[in-house]
Write an enzyme that holds these catalytic residues in place. Structure first.
Site, PDB file in Angstrom:
ATOM      1  N   ARG A  98      -1.884  16.802  -8.876  1.00 41.95           N
ATOM      2  CA  ARG A  98      -2.869  15.734  -9.106  1.00 41.95           C
ATOM      3  C   ARG A  98      -4.140  16.206  -9.823  1.00 41.95           C
ATOM      4  NH1 ARG A  98      -5.083  12.908  -6.039  1.00 41.95           N
ATOM      5  NH2 ARG A  98      -4.855  10.996  -7.232  1.00 41.95           N
ATOM      6  N   CYS A 149       1.930  30.498 -13.658  1.00 42.49           N
ATOM      7  CA  CYS A 149       1.572  31.231 -14.873  1.00 42.49           C
ATOM      8  C   CYS A 149       0.909  30.292 -15.863  1.00 42.49           C
ATOM      9  CB  CYS A 149       2.817  31.846 -15.464  1.00 42.49           C
ATOM     10  SG  CYS A 149       3.681  32.868 -14.275  1.00 42.49           S
ATOM     11  N   PRO A 174       0.823  -1.214   0.000  1.00 39.96           N
ATOM     12  CA  PRO A 174       0.000   0.000   0.000  1.00 39.96           C
ATOM     13  C   PRO A 174       0.856   1.263   0.000  1.00 39.96           C
ATOM     14  CG  PRO A 174       0.056  -0.990   2.189  1.00 39.96           C
ATOM     15  CD  PRO A 174       0.756  -1.946   1.277  1.00 39.96           C
ATOM     16  N   TYR A 199       1.474  11.351  -2.917  1.00 41.38           N
ATOM     17  CA  TYR A 199       1.677  11.793  -4.309  1.00 41.38           C
ATOM     18  C   TYR A 199       1.498  13.301  -4.491  1.00 41.38           C
ATOM     19  CZ  TYR A 199       1.202   6.762  -5.004  1.00 41.38           C
ATOM     20  OH  TYR A 199       1.350   5.407  -4.918  1.00 41.38           O
ATOM     21  N   TYR A 232      -4.550  14.050 -13.083  1.00 41.65           N
ATOM     22  CA  TYR A 232      -5.550  12.970 -12.980  1.00 41.65           C
ATOM     23  C   TYR A 232      -6.970  13.485 -12.840  1.00 41.65           C
ATOM     24  CZ  TYR A 232      -1.125  10.973 -11.359  1.00 41.65           C
ATOM     25  OH  TYR A 232       0.197  10.627 -11.227  1.00 41.65           O
TER      26      TYR A 232
HETATM   27  N1  LLP Z   1       3.196  -1.157  -5.912  1.00 44.73           N
HETATM   28  C1  LLP Z   1       3.567  -0.758  -7.142  1.00 44.73           C
HETATM   29  C2  LLP Z   1       4.358  -1.637  -7.977  1.00 44.73           C
HETATM   30  C3  LLP Z   1       3.185   0.517  -7.586  1.00 44.73           C
HETATM   31  O1  LLP Z   1       3.534   0.903  -8.807  1.00 44.73           O
HETATM   32  C4  LLP Z   1       2.426   1.361  -6.751  1.00 44.73           C
HETATM   33  C5  LLP Z   1       2.022   2.683  -7.202  1.00 44.73           C
HETATM   34  C6  LLP Z   1       2.099   0.895  -5.470  1.00 44.73           C
HETATM   35  C7  LLP Z   1       2.488  -0.375  -5.086  1.00 44.73           C
HETATM   36  C8  LLP Z   1       1.298   1.720  -4.496  1.00 44.73           C
HETATM   37  O2  LLP Z   1       0.016   1.951  -4.994  1.00 44.73           O
HETATM   38  P1  LLP Z   1      -1.095   2.723  -4.132  1.00 44.73           P
HETATM   39  O3  LLP Z   1      -1.407   1.886  -2.933  1.00 44.73           O
HETATM   40  O4  LLP Z   1      -0.515   4.024  -3.749  1.00 44.73           O
HETATM   41  O5  LLP Z   1      -2.238   2.845  -5.050  1.00 44.73           O
HETATM   42  N2  LLP Z   1       0.792   9.403  -8.861  1.00 44.73           N
HETATM   43  C9  LLP Z   1      -0.488   8.699  -8.880  1.00 44.73           C
HETATM   44  C10 LLP Z   1      -0.379   7.321  -8.286  1.00 44.73           C
HETATM   45  C11 LLP Z   1       0.671   6.458  -8.955  1.00 44.73           C
HETATM   46  C12 LLP Z   1       0.787   5.080  -8.370  1.00 44.73           C
HETATM   47  C13 LLP Z   1       2.022   4.432  -8.860  1.00 44.73           C
HETATM   48  N3  LLP Z   1       2.255   3.131  -8.361  1.00 44.73           N
HETATM   49  C14 LLP Z   1      -1.525   9.543  -8.158  1.00 44.73           C
HETATM   50  O6  LLP Z   1      -1.206  10.631  -7.671  1.00 44.73           O
HETATM   51  O7  LLP Z   1      -2.697   9.161  -8.101  1.00 44.73           O
END
Ligand code: LLP
Length: 423
Positions: A321, A352, A282, A381, A325
């Site tokens: 974000r 800007c 996570p 993030y 997104y």
């Molecule tokens: N494991 C792997 C291999 C990953 O690539 C990621 C996230 C995670 C775990 C953790 O995922 P989470 O639990 O946070 O969903 N910048 C984007 C999110 C990119 C996630 C990248 N990988 C945002 O701001 O929504």
């Protein structure tokens, strides 16, 4: 106060003001300046414990890209949580936080030989191979234990930039390539310990993980027939989403993990397969809700058309974000938190760029210059994706608990901004 439940667990309104970790927003702003990312220690520990309690036998590693901060990595280490790293920088963060290789999982869809050698030297628990050519390169770099990242061809319901397991994904190997990679890796003397899948991020329902585990058991049954091999370990990545807005619902950590474990057990048993060990990664769900960003309100103005603009002293350099997104956030006027809202405003930053909009259609009590605006759920993030566009120094971060604040990342200075330039 409706949005208060989107703030960290210790948040409350005291004498009309937002208070977190026993500290009022105005005290924090006075001492540390704005923009400021405030992390609640109680919430970080509660989320870590929720994962450990829900999956006591699993290895939980923090997807450190969400906020690779040394103090936070250390705090999670105290809670028995390791680290998922995907670059030399993140690996170095784990090392500096004193996290041993046995608690590190190493990722990356395009690992350099240097990164592979560094993972081998750090003796990380598993390196997750993400391309057919990585198998030989990993063995040559001295990697001993590997997982293969497989793309199951599952499209998840989230923004397309954070879908990672569909057929066209840049991540992972196809099922056929995975079978070959296990064969090759074993022949090169690596322990091919298991499989990894990360479906995507900000997932708000259990449908996709369920589909994944059904698929996985079927795929492992094929592996057993073709290779006489079954994974000793299954790493199901991260992905659990959080509520960013009042109208969203997200599964709890206990529900998410409980469902996942039940499904894994049931599906593997159905195929007569041995139960694998479990790793979970996570990111967002460990840190996002623990953090909020405090900004100072500057210009408030009425355009010829549309809602009034409220400009804050940060923008998409500290939270890209919304632009990346289409992320939606709520906001609270932290110093006048119990006043009724008068109308709807649009919160913009100071860059800007007309796209520098943080929150649209937010009802607030008429904001004035000098007010403090608090945006919840910015613990993941945001700082980790922050930039210096317009040469804006990146914000500081503090950890608050029991009426005390500890600086865990200092604010950038103007000198920091020129540290790399060669005049
Ligand atoms: N494991 C792997 C291999 C990953 O690539 C990621 C996230 C995670 C775990 C953790 O995922 P989470 O639990 O946070 O969903 N910048 C984007 C999110 C990119 C996630 C990248 N990988 C945002 O701001 O929504």
């Amino acid at each position: 106060m409706p949005v208060l439940d989107l703030f960290p667990d210790s948040a409350r309104i005291a004498q009309g003001e937002l208070e977190v970790g026993g500290l009022r927003a105005s005290e924090l702003a006075r001492e540390f300046g704005t923009p400021l990312v405030v992390y609640c220690e109680q919430t970080l520990r509660a989320r870590a414990r929720a994962y450990r309690q829900a999956a006591p036998n699993a290895l939980v590693v923090f997807g450190s890209k969400a906020f690779p901060n040394l103090a936070v990595l250390e705090l999670f280490a105290e809670e028995g949580i390791g680290v998922d790293v995907s670059t030399l920088g993140e690996l170095e963060a784990a090392r500096r936080a004193g996290i041993g290789g046995e608690r590190i999982v190493c990722h990356g869809n395009n690992k350099s030989d240097e990164e592979l050698r560094a993972a081998a030297e750090a003796n990380v628990l598993y390196t997750v191979l993400d391309a057919p050519d990585e198998v030989e390169r990993a063995a040559a770099a001295g990697i001993k234990r590997a997982l293969i990242r497989v793309a199951p061809g599952i499209e998840v319901n989230t923004h397309e930039a954070i879908q990672t397991a569909h057929r066209g994904s840049k991540f992972g190997l196809t099922p056929e390539q995975t079978v070959e990679a296990v064969r090759l890796g074993s022949s090169l003397g690596m322990e091919m310990a298991g499989l990894h899948i990360h479906l995507g991020s900000q997932l708000l329902d259990l449908a996709a993980p369920r589909m994944l585990l059904d698929w996985l058991a079927g795929f492992v049954a094929v592996c057993r027939t073709e290779l006489a091999w079954a994974p000793a370990v299954v790493d199901v990545g991260g992905g659990l989403g959080i509520r960013y807005t009042e109208d969203e619902q997200a599964p709890s950590i206990a529900d998410w993990i409980g469902d996942l474990e039940n499904r894994l057990e049931r599906d593997f048993a159905t195929h007569g397969l041995p139960q694998p060990g479990l790793i979970i990664e996570p990111g967002r769900s460990l840190v996002a809700e623990a953090g909020f960003t405090l900004y100072a309100v500057g210009v408030v103005k009425e355009p010829a058309e549309g809602p009034p603009w409220v400009a804050i002293d940060g923008g998409y350099s500290d939270n890209p974000r919304p632009l990346f997104y289409g992320a939606r956030y709520e906001a609270l006027l932290a110093n006048r938190a119990d006043e009724p809202s008068d109308r709807s405003y649009t919160i913009c930053g100071k860059h800007c760029d007309a796209g520098d909009v943080l929150v649209r259609h937010i009802a607030l009590p008429a904001p004035r210059r000098g007010d403090l605006l608090a945006v919840p759920d910015t613990g993941a993030y945001t700082l980790s994706m922050a930039s210096n566009y317009n040469l804006l120094p990146r914000p500081a971060a503090v950890l608050v608990s029991g009426g005390k604040a500890r600086l865990i990342r200092r604010r950038e200075t103007l000198d920091d901004l020129f540290g790399l330039d060669v005049p």
